[in-house]
Design an enzyme around this catalytic site. Sequence first.
Site, PDB file in Angstrom:
ATOM      1  CG  HIS A  50      -2.606  -7.257  -1.595  1.00  0.00           C
ATOM      2  ND1 HIS A  50      -3.272  -6.755  -0.316  1.00  0.00           N
ATOM      3  CD2 HIS A  50      -3.563  -8.198  -2.184  1.00  0.00           C
ATOM      4  CE1 HIS A  50      -4.427  -7.525  -0.221  1.00  0.00           C
ATOM      5  NE2 HIS A  50      -4.734  -8.217  -1.190  1.00  0.00           N
ATOM      6  CG  HIS A  68      -5.113 -12.053  -5.021  1.00  0.00           C
ATOM      7  ND1 HIS A  68      -5.173 -12.609  -3.975  1.00  0.00           N
ATOM      8  CD2 HIS A  68      -5.587 -10.612  -4.526  1.00  0.00           C
ATOM      9  CE1 HIS A  68      -5.327 -12.020  -2.912  1.00  0.00           C
ATOM     10  NE2 HIS A  68      -5.662 -10.753  -3.165  1.00  0.00           N
ATOM     11  CB  ALA A  88     -14.610 -10.621  -3.219  1.00  0.00           C
ATOM     12  CG  HIS A  94     -10.709  -8.689   4.247  1.00  0.00           C
ATOM     13  ND1 HIS A  94     -11.714  -8.526   3.170  1.00  0.00           N
ATOM     14  CD2 HIS A  94      -9.613  -8.845   3.648  1.00  0.00           C
ATOM     15  CE1 HIS A  94     -11.218  -8.383   2.258  1.00  0.00           C
ATOM     16  NE2 HIS A  94      -9.795  -8.701   2.260  1.00  0.00           N
ATOM     17  NE  ARG A 102     -21.771   9.463  18.240  1.00  0.00           N
ATOM     18  CZ  ARG A 102     -22.691  10.248  17.478  1.00  0.00           C
ATOM     19  NH1 ARG A 102     -22.395  11.586  17.801  1.00  0.00           N
ATOM     20  NH2 ARG A 102     -23.421   9.846  16.847  1.00  0.00           N
ATOM     21  CB  ILE A 116     -12.640   1.382  -8.775  1.00  0.00           C
ATOM     22  CG1 ILE A 116     -12.444   1.853 -10.141  1.00  0.00           C
ATOM     23  CG2 ILE A 116     -13.756   0.673  -8.462  1.00  0.00           C
ATOM     24  CD1 ILE A 116     -13.492   2.662 -10.789  1.00  0.00           C
ATOM     25  CG  ASP A 120      -6.443  -6.600  -4.029  1.00  0.00           C
ATOM     26  OD1 ASP A 120      -6.272  -7.917  -3.942  1.00  0.00           O
ATOM     27  OD2 ASP A 120      -7.495  -6.239  -3.233  1.00  0.00           O
TER      28      ASP A 120
END
Length: 405
Positions: free
Chosen positions: A73, A75, A155, A210, A242, A265, A289
């Site tokens: 992963h 970019h 984002a 996501h 729950r 982070i 990422d």
Amino acid sequence: MLSKGVFLSYIKGEFTILIKNGNVITPYGICNSSILTKKGKITRVSKDISTPSDEEVIDAKGKMVFPGFIDLHIHGGHGIDICDQNADLKTFCEYQLKHGTTSLLLTTRTMETNKIESTLLRLKESIDYLSRFNKINILGIHLEGPFLSQKYKGAQNPENLQAPSKEILKKWMQISGNNMRMITLAPELENAEEVIKFLKQNGIVVSAGHSDATYDQMEEAINWGVSHVTHFFNGMRGFHHREPGILGASLLSDKVTTEIILDTIHSHPMAAKLLVKNKKAEGVALITDSVRATGMADGEYVTENRMLCVKDGIVRNSEGNLAGSTLTMNEAVKNVIELLQLPYPEVAQMASLTPATILGIDHEKGSIEVGKDADIVILNSDFEVEYSICEGEISYKRSESILKK
């Protein structure tokens, strides 16, 4: 199975490399040993190996010898975004080798349909070139979006999110030259069942991410074929006693692997430790990422007409949402060792063997074992990469690098 041409297309190195005296990280422990590679493969791992005259010898005394890192992963980095029309992917790959990544999935983002299609076409045309001239394994493409939740978009551009479509994916698979290896989607969306089953039938890893999926929805999606979770903890419904949600279902399922951005982070180190304690090293892959700003100074960066602000190495969009990371794989490995205090073989598994297993290439890559591809990274005591070796070729040597941080 990976299609022809995804791996290195040039003739594998005919010469031999001997790595001497290193602290070799194997699946079975750490040993002070030597590694012999021939024609792109690891041929011996032994304490005493004689030195034939045709070998290139690397003295790794006092250094750690890991299997090459595999990033599922990623970019961008070094000022480059892989989705840019004129992205300098050659320099991007050289930068990854500088940080120990010898194999990776080029990861897209949510964009307009025509831009996704033009990006897939360009990446298809680049894969063979990049593998030949950068001595790096481009394992294919990870499609992150546009089939994502509005609620947990992070984002990602909300204007271009849409429901999963089998017909669209058929077209995109063809455009990409069947190079799509992983797709992140929200499994609670309309048409998800049909799409997930279709992707599984075509050998593409389906990752939930996501997503606002409930526990029941995620459990159902696992039965359809979801086998992975994108950047665990981030961009998804949180855990509640729950309603355990996607997190609870994934932690309890032996059919699901996970990935984590361990930059301190995106997740607290002890949250990461909790994940590893539950899923074990074989269930957690380290990822970066990383985005364009990785390795660059703090400041503002534009990605597809959207402003990203980097402060203290943390990337956020105009809404204040985290927008990827500036992490590198060698830094992720350092964080796991120093903050989670996990054994070196488990860390190597998370950085190499687990990602290889997720993609179904663990018989070739992911660990230092005789018969496997000679993908090897040598780190010094500061976790800086001294050498990256990719299928028996020295792809990066620190003393000769012209790249900046």
